[in-house]
Write a protein that holds these residues in place. Structure first.
Motif, PDB file in Angstrom:
ATOM      1  N   GLN A 351       0.850  -1.190   0.000  1.00 21.85           N
ATOM      2  CA  GLN A 351       0.000   0.000   0.000  1.00 21.85           C
ATOM      3  C   GLN A 351       0.886   1.241   0.000  1.00 21.85           C
ATOM      4  OE1 GLN A 351      -2.573   0.522   3.410  1.00 21.85           O
ATOM      5  NE2 GLN A 351      -3.918   1.962   2.344  1.00 21.85           N
ATOM      6  N   ILE A 352       0.585   2.168  -0.899  1.00 21.21           N
ATOM      7  CA  ILE A 352       1.407   3.369  -1.094  1.00 21.21           C
ATOM      8  C   ILE A 352       0.530   4.603  -0.959  1.00 21.21           C
ATOM      9  CG2 ILE A 352       2.969   4.554  -2.686  1.00 21.21           C
ATOM     10  CD1 ILE A 352       3.267   1.819  -4.137  1.00 21.21           C
ATOM     11  N   PHE A 353       0.953   5.580  -0.159  1.00 17.96           N
ATOM     12  CA  PHE A 353       0.232   6.847  -0.050  1.00 17.96           C
ATOM     13  C   PHE A 353       1.161   7.920   0.508  1.00 17.96           C
ATOM     14  CE2 PHE A 353      -0.802   4.103   3.569  1.00 17.96           C
ATOM     15  CZ  PHE A 353      -0.373   4.857   4.656  1.00 17.96           C
ATOM     16  N   PRO A 354       0.874   9.208   0.272  1.00 10.42           N
ATOM     17  CA  PRO A 354       1.789  10.296   0.671  1.00 10.42           C
ATOM     18  C   PRO A 354       1.647  10.746   2.123  1.00 10.42           C
ATOM     19  CG  PRO A 354      -0.030  11.182  -0.609  1.00 10.42           C
ATOM     20  CD  PRO A 354      -0.211   9.701  -0.593  1.00 10.42           C
ATOM     21  N   GLU A 355       0.604  10.319   2.844  1.00  5.80           N
ATOM     22  CA  GLU A 355       0.411  10.771   4.225  1.00  5.80           C
ATOM     23  C   GLU A 355       1.327  10.014   5.184  1.00  5.80           C
ATOM     24  OE1 GLU A 355      -2.582  11.824   1.617  1.00  5.80           O
ATOM     25  OE2 GLU A 355      -2.371   9.751   2.320  1.00  5.80           O
ATOM     26  N   LYS A 356       1.334  10.486   6.428  1.00  5.16           N
ATOM     27  CA  LYS A 356       2.181   9.850   7.448  1.00  5.16           C
ATOM     28  C   LYS A 356       1.604   8.522   7.922  1.00  5.16           C
ATOM     29  CE  LYS A 356       4.034  14.188   9.322  1.00  5.16           C
ATOM     30  NZ  LYS A 356       4.178  15.026  10.560  1.00  5.16           N
ATOM     31  N   GLY A 357       0.321   8.345   7.775  1.00  5.63           N
ATOM     32  CA  GLY A 357      -0.319   7.112   8.215  1.00  5.63           C
ATOM     33  C   GLY A 357      -1.633   6.901   7.504  1.00  5.63           C
ATOM     34  N   GLY A 360      -4.742   9.446   7.112  1.00  5.85           N
ATOM     35  CA  GLY A 360      -4.107  10.592   7.760  1.00  5.85           C
ATOM     36  C   GLY A 360      -4.813  11.908   7.515  1.00  5.85           C
ATOM     37  N   LEU A 361      -5.650  11.990   6.466  1.00  8.90           N
ATOM     38  CA  LEU A 361      -6.352  13.237   6.171  1.00  8.90           C
ATOM     39  C   LEU A 361      -7.620  13.415   6.995  1.00  8.90           C
ATOM     40  CD1 LEU A 361      -6.039  13.368   2.269  1.00  8.90           C
ATOM     41  CD2 LEU A 361      -4.648  14.561   3.974  1.00  8.90           C
ATOM     42  N   VAL A 362      -8.083  12.346   7.655  1.00 10.52           N
ATOM     43  CA  VAL A 362      -9.344  12.440   8.403  1.00 10.52           C
ATOM     44  C   VAL A 362      -9.187  12.058   9.876  1.00 10.52           C
ATOM     45  CG1 VAL A 362     -10.803  12.038   6.380  1.00 10.52           C
ATOM     46  CG2 VAL A 362      -9.932  10.094   7.659  1.00 10.52           C
ATOM     47  N   LEU A 367      -4.124   8.366  16.077  1.00 17.57           N
ATOM     48  CA  LEU A 367      -5.048   7.336  15.631  1.00 17.57           C
ATOM     49  C   LEU A 367      -4.660   6.818  14.245  1.00 17.57           C
ATOM     50  CD1 LEU A 367      -7.509   5.808  16.575  1.00 17.57           C
ATOM     51  CD2 LEU A 367      -8.960   7.591  15.583  1.00 17.57           C
ATOM     52  N   SER A 368      -4.126   7.701  13.418  1.00 15.62           N
ATOM     53  CA  SER A 368      -3.661   7.292  12.096  1.00 15.62           C
ATOM     54  C   SER A 368      -2.500   6.312  12.212  1.00 15.62           C
ATOM     55  CB  SER A 368      -3.253   8.522  11.285  1.00 15.62           C
ATOM     56  OG  SER A 368      -2.705   8.145  10.044  1.00 15.62           O
ATOM     57  N   LYS A 369      -1.558   6.594  13.134  1.00 20.04           N
ATOM     58  CA  LYS A 369      -0.424   5.685  13.331  1.00 20.04           C
ATOM     59  C   LYS A 369      -0.907   4.329  13.871  1.00 20.04           C
ATOM     60  CE  LYS A 369       3.172   9.159  14.116  1.00 20.04           C
ATOM     61  NZ  LYS A 369       4.175   9.676  15.088  1.00 20.04           N
ATOM     62  N   TRP A 370      -1.868   4.363  14.766  1.00 17.96           N
ATOM     63  CA  TRP A 370      -2.420   3.107  15.293  1.00 17.96           C
ATOM     64  C   TRP A 370      -3.059   2.284  14.171  1.00 17.96           C
ATOM     65  CZ3 TRP A 370      -7.412   1.165  15.376  1.00 17.96           C
ATOM     66  CH2 TRP A 370      -7.649   0.066  16.212  1.00 17.96           C
ATOM     67  N   SER A 371      -3.799   2.967  13.268  1.00 21.54           N
ATOM     68  CA  SER A 371      -4.424   2.279  12.132  1.00 21.54           C
ATOM     69  C   SER A 371      -3.363   1.681  11.211  1.00 21.54           C
ATOM     70  CB  SER A 371      -5.304   3.255  11.346  1.00 21.54           C
ATOM     71  OG  SER A 371      -6.320   3.795  12.167  1.00 21.54           O
ATOM     72  N   THR A 372      -2.271   2.399  11.011  1.00 19.68           N
ATOM     73  CA  THR A 372      -1.197   1.896  10.148  1.00 19.68           C
ATOM     74  C   THR A 372      -0.587   0.624  10.725  1.00 19.68           C
ATOM     75  OG1 THR A 372      -0.705   4.153   9.412  1.00 19.68           O
ATOM     76  CG2 THR A 372       0.992   2.478   9.046  1.00 19.68           C
TER      77      THR A 372
END
Length: 440
Positions: A351-357, A360-362, A367-372
Motif C-alpha cells: 500500500q502506497i500513499f503520501p500521508e504519514k499514516g 491521515g487526512l481524516v 489514531l492514524s499511526k495506530w491504524s497503520t
C-alpha cells in the motif's frame, strides 16, 4: 352412461322396473360387472327386472329374469384385465420417454466435448465467451431499457444517495412517480460491502450472489430492494398510485434546466418536473499512470463497482503481487482484506500513499499511526510518505513497476495481478457536474 340408464327406471307398486329401451350393450355389461358401493343394492334388482318395451307386464321378476337370460348371454363380455393392459401401455411410453431423454443427454455431452457449434457471427461468439464466466472478463453490455418521455421526479444516479432520496420523496408524497437513471447495469446497491464484508465470507456461494453476513449473523444482499420492488420505466407514467423505476445503462450528458429536459448519451430525452443529481464520487487516477500507455492501463483498475470487486476477487486468488495506491478509507479497507487473503495464497500486498499514516487526512495523527500498525499486522507492506513518480510495463516479466519519489521501485504486477488506484473525485463547481453539462 348411467344418466341415460336411470332415466329409464320406473316404479310400479313400489317395485323397481327399467325399460330396455335406451340401454346400450355397454350399459348392460356394466350391470354384469362390479358396481359402485353406492348402487350395490340397486343394480342387481335392476338387472333382474329388465323388461321389454312393455314395463307393465304382470310377470314376476323371477320369470322375467329367466325369459331374458338368453338375451343377456349373447352380449359380448370384456376380455382380459384392463388394469394390466393399461400398465403395459404406460410402461411402453415410459421406455420411449427414457430413450428420448438419454439421446438428448448424449447429444448435449457430445456438443460440449466437441465444442459449441456455430451460433452466429464471430462477434456474437466473442460476446458469449466474455459473459460466460462470472468472475472473468467483461460481459457484453445489454441494450438500455426504454425510458418514459416525461416523469415527475428524475434522479440522476442509482446508488446509496439516490436510494435515500427516492425513499424521502415517497415518504412525503406516497403517489410520487420517481425515475432513477444510472450508468451501471445494476439496481441500487450498497458499495461498502465491496471493500469489507464480502472479503471475509467463507461461503463462496454467498459471495457470488453478492450476499454478506451482518454483524448480527443475518445474511443480506448488497442490493437495497429486490427487482420486483421496482416497476418498468415505460410503465411508470401509468401507475395510478405512483412507483419507482430504475433505468439502468443510461448516461445523462446534458441538462436543460430552463426546458426541464435531460439529454442522454444515446440521444433520447426525458422531461422532468424536478431533478436531483446524485451520482456520488468517482475514483481519480494519477497523471503519471494515465500517461503510462495501454499496457499499463489494462492492468490498472479504479475500484468502485461490482465488476471491479468480482475481477479483483478472482485475480487475487492466483496473483503473486498487488499494489494499492491510496491511504484513505477505501484503500485501507482493501489493504486489510487483501492482507487476509495473502495469509491463504501467499499474495504480496503493498500500500502506497503520501500521508504519514493510514487515513491521515481524516484521523488524528496518533489514531492514524495506530491504524497503520493494524494494517501492517494484516501482512501488508505499508509505504508511507511515498508518491508515485513513474510507471512502466515490462513485457518480458509481465510486471508493472512503480517508481516512488524516494527512488524505490515496487513491482506491483505479476500476471495476473493488478495495481489498484484508490481515491475519489467529487463534483466541481463549474457547469460540469459529474460529467454532466448543465445549461442554466
Amino acid at each position: 352412461m348411467w344418466k341415460g340408464l336411470v332415466r329409464n327406471v320406473k316404479s310400479v307398486d313400489g317395485r323397481i322396473f327399467a325399460s330396455r329401451e335406451g340401454l346400450t350393450p355397454s350399459c348392460i355389461r356394466c350391470l354384469q360387472g362390479p358396481v359402485n358401493s353406492h348402487y350395490a343394492g340397486f343394480y342387481p334388482v335392476l338387472q333382474a327386472r329388465l323388461l321389454s318395451s312393455d314395463h307393465r307386464s304382470s310377470k314376476s321378476p323371477a320369470a322375467v329374469a329367466k325369459e331374458h337370460r338368453s338375451r343377456l348371454s349373447d352380449l359380448p363380455k370384456p376380455e382380459g384385465d384392463w388394469q394390466k393392459q393399461q400398465q403395459s401401455q404406460n410402461q411402453k411410453w415410459m421406455i420411449f420417454l427414457g430413450v428420448g431423454v438419454a439421446a438428448a443427454a448424449a447429444a448435449v455431452y457430445a456438443m460440449k466435448k466437441a465444442g459449441s457449434p456455430p451460433m452466429g457471427s464471430e462477434k456474437e461468439k466473442s460476446a458469449k465467451k466474455q459473459g460466460a464466466s462470472l468472475f472473468g472478463g467483461k460481459k457484453a453490455k445489454p441494450p438500455p431499457v426504454e425510458l418514459p418521455k416525461e416523469v415527475t421526479y428524475l434522479i440522476i444516479g442509482a446508488g446509496t444517495a439516490a436510494y435515500s432520496a427516492y425513499r424521502a420523496i415517497r415518504a412525503s408524497d406516497a403517489a410520487a412517480k420517481v425515475l432513477l437513471v444510472g450508468e451501471e447495469e445494476h439496481l441500487p446497491y450498497m458499495r461498502t460491502p465491496l471493500s469489507k464484508e464480502l472479503w471475509y465470507s467463507d461461503d463462496r456461494k454467498l459471495v457470488e450472489n453478492l450476499v454478506f453476513r451482518q454483524w448480527n449473523g443475518r445474511e443480506r444482499s448488497i442490493f437495497y430492494e429486490k427487482e420486483g420492488f421496482y416497476c418498468k420505466p415505460k410503465e411508470l407514467p401509468e401507475k395510478e398510485f405512483g412507483g419507482v423505476a430504475v433505468g439502468v445503462g443510461h448516461k445523462v450528458t446534458r441538462l436543460d434546466v430552463k426546458e426541464q429536459i435531460a439529454h442522454f448519451e444515446d440521444g433520447s430525452t426525458v422531461k422532468y418536473g424536478k431533478c436531483l443529481i446524485a451520482t456520488g464520487g468517482k475514483p481519480r487516477n494519477l497523471a503519471v499512470i494515465e500517461n503510462a500507455g495501454k499496457d499499463v492501463l489494462e492492468r490498472i483498475t479504479l475500484f468502485r463497482t461490482i465488476e471491479d470487486f468480482k475481477h479483483l476477487d478472482s485475480i487475487t486468488r492466483s496473483a503473486k503481487s498487488v499494489a494499492i495506491v491510496g491511504g484513505g478509507f477505501l484503500g485501507s479497507e482493501l489493504a486489510c482484506a487483501l492482507g487476509k487473503r495473502s495469509l491463504e495464497t501467499g499474495l504480496k500486498v503493498t500500500q502506497i500513499f503520501p500521508e504519514k499514516g493510514n487515513m491521515g487526512l481524516v484521523l488524528p495523527e496518533y489514531l492514524s499511526k495506530w491504524s497503520t500498525n493494524k494494517v501492517k499486522g494484516e501482512g501488508v507492506d505499508v509505504l508511507t510518505n511515498s508518491v508515485v513518480t513513474g510507471c512502466k510495463f515490462d513485457p518480458k516479466t509481465k510486471q508493472v513497476s512503480l517508481t516512488l519519489d524516494s527512488g524505490k521501485t515496487t513491482l506491483c504486477y505479476n500476471c495476473p495481478g493488478q495495481c489498484r488506484q484508490c481515491g475519489s473525485r467529487g463534483w466541481t463547481r463549474a457547469k460540469y457536474r459529474s460529467g454532466i453539462f448543465v445549461r442554466s
